[in-house]
Scaffold this motif. Structure first.
Motif: not given
Length: 183
Positions: A62-73, A104-114
């Motif tokens: 939950w913390l990780a989700c909320q942290a990443l939402k801070i940068r949603s834009k 999502h991991v397969q699509k985004l790979e591990l090149k970004c925080a999401p």
């Protein structure tokens, strides 16, 4: 009082990962003391790593989700979709939602925080990390915590911006609220 981190010392938490020297030096201290020390030293990478290994799994994710939402834009549409699907996993923490995180991991790979966030949800320990047609393989304990900390810490820095200090302060406050048992 840190209801969600009910330890007298940090030692049981620090044995879950390889802590930095600054944290290891405080292993006999209370979690509150360690948190305050890392905060005072602005050692946010270590602080988030500690929180992700100290909090229960759901609070960590939950913390990780909320942290990443801070940068949603700052995220692409696919990255924001990964975050939203990870948040939906909280409402329906079933195998289909967990496997959607894997996609999502397969699509985004591990090149970004999401991508790391989706990896953390996939590695949460509730199901196999092997392909569907393979025998069940459960992830090592606290593997999700490493991925969640990676997501939070990567989001602080990438894409580059000038508000990393404010982000780290805000995420620390979120983590403290969760540790106290608040939402």
């Amino acid at each position: 009082m840190l209801k969600k981190i009910p330890y007298a010392s940090c030692q049981p938490i620090l044995q879950r990962y390889e802590p930095a020297d600054e944290a290891k030096a405080l292993e006999q201290e209370s979690p509150q003391t360690l948190i305050e020390s890392l905060q005072d030293q602005q050692l946010y990478i270590e602080l988030m790593t500690f929180f992700c290994h100290a909090l229960p799994m759901r609070e960590t994710l939950w913390l990780a989700c909320q942290a990443l939402k801070i940068r949603s834009k700052h995220w692409s549409d696919d990255e924001n979709l990964a975050i939203e699907d990870c948040l939906r996993w909280f409402k329906e923490p079933d195998e289909a939602s967990r496997r959607l995180a894997e996609q999502h991991v397969q699509k985004l790979e591990l090149k970004c925080a999401p991508g790391w966030l989706a990896q953390a949800v996939f590695w949460n320990g509730s199901g196999s990390i092997a392909a569907l047609d393979q025998p069940q393989v459960l992830p090592p304990e606290f593997l999700y915590a490493k991925a969640a900390a990676g997501a939070i810490n990567m989001a602080a820095a990438l894409p580059e911006w000038d508000k990393a200090d404010a982000y780290n302060g805000r995420v620390t406050e979120l983590a403290l609220k969760l540790a106290r048992g608040e939402r």
